[in-house]
Design an enzyme around this catalytic site. Structure first.
Site, PDB file in Angstrom:
ATOM      1  N   CYS A  12     -11.260  -7.017  -7.830  1.00 56.25           N
ATOM      2  CA  CYS A  12     -11.215  -6.174  -8.859  1.00 56.25           C
ATOM      3  C   CYS A  12     -10.626  -7.292 -10.353  1.00 56.25           C
ATOM      4  CB  CYS A  12      -9.980  -5.470  -8.686  1.00 56.25           C
ATOM      5  SG  CYS A  12     -10.085  -3.796  -9.880  1.00 56.25           S
ATOM      6  N   ASP A 136      -2.772   2.200  -3.937  1.00 59.58           N
ATOM      7  CA  ASP A 136      -2.333   1.062  -4.771  1.00 59.58           C
ATOM      8  C   ASP A 136      -0.600   1.371  -5.208  1.00 59.58           C
ATOM      9  OD1 ASP A 136      -2.463  -0.900  -6.419  1.00 59.58           O
ATOM     10  OD2 ASP A 136      -4.043  -0.281  -7.523  1.00 59.58           O
TER      11      ASP A 136
END
Length: 222
Positions: A12, A136
């Site tokens: 990411c 997350d």
């Protein structure tokens, strides 16, 4: 859902065409492209997201990380950025995941669940119209929302409980790095793992850390 034998690896916070090429060369299965967020690292403009996505081979996932909360706005953003996957980092406030998939056929929809406590298990279990869920360590309830990129882990026991209740693939993010990713995979059994700061040095994608992370993720003794 059953644990994945060899998890996919998503890198990411990709910030340039060069970083995208490096991640693909190292063996990444997917790339995360972060659009405007209330906080956190890796944010780039939609123009750059579109440019990067246009250089990535079709077999690689290109995830548009969006903080937008309406289907209409998310559709417009994806049509501009041309990624093959949308990662919704906040709650949808206007419209549904099913509506999003109808309007954007062929585009995968991933919903983020920020693991803050046992209530997150039930929250994730209700998400039945998405292609995958990403866990997350953010917090949407803060005055300035944290929608990812915190660099901290969460309770992997909750992550495992969520994975066992899901019928869709699960990505695990939050504080992963080359040293702990194997343990995370053993404890949670995710379909894929997601990393940002854990493979960076001074904010830049680090080839050595990237290589060690992908090797560790793909050579786990379950």
């Amino acid at each position: 859902m059953k644990a994945a034998v060899t998890p996919r690896v998503k890198i990411c916070c990709i910030s340039s065409v060069e970083e995208a090429a490096l991640a693909v060369e190292a063996g990444a299965s997917a790339l995360g492209l972060v659009s405007r967020m209330p906080s956190g690292p890796g944010v780039i403009g939609d123009e750059l997201i579109a440019e990067i996505a246009g250089t990535v081979p079709p077999a690689i996932g290109t995830f548009l990380l969006t903080s937008r909360q309406s289907v209409e706005e998310i559709v417009a953003q994806q049509r501009f950025c041309r990624t093959n996957t949308i990662q919704i980092c906040d709650h949808l406030a206007h419209g549904t995941h099913r509506e999003l998939k109808v309007v954007l056929p062929g585009i995968s929809v991933v919903q983020v669940v920020h693991v803050t406590g046992p209530e997150s298990v039930d929250e994730a279990a209700l998400l039945t119209s998405v292609d995958a869920i990403l866990l997350d360590s953010g917090n949407q309830k803060l005055a300035v929302k944290q929608l990812g990129g915190t660099g901290r882990t969460h309770d992997w026991r909750l992550s495992r409980a969520i994975r066992k209740r899901l019928q869709v693939p699960l990505f695990l993010a939050g504080g992963l790095n080359p040293e702990n990713v194997a343990q995370a995979i053993r404890e949670v059994g995710p379909f894929g793992v997601d990393v940002c700061s854990g493979v960076r040095t001074d904010g830049k994608l680090d080839r050595e850390k990237l290589t060690r992370f992908i090797s560790a993720a793909r050579n786990v003794n379950l």
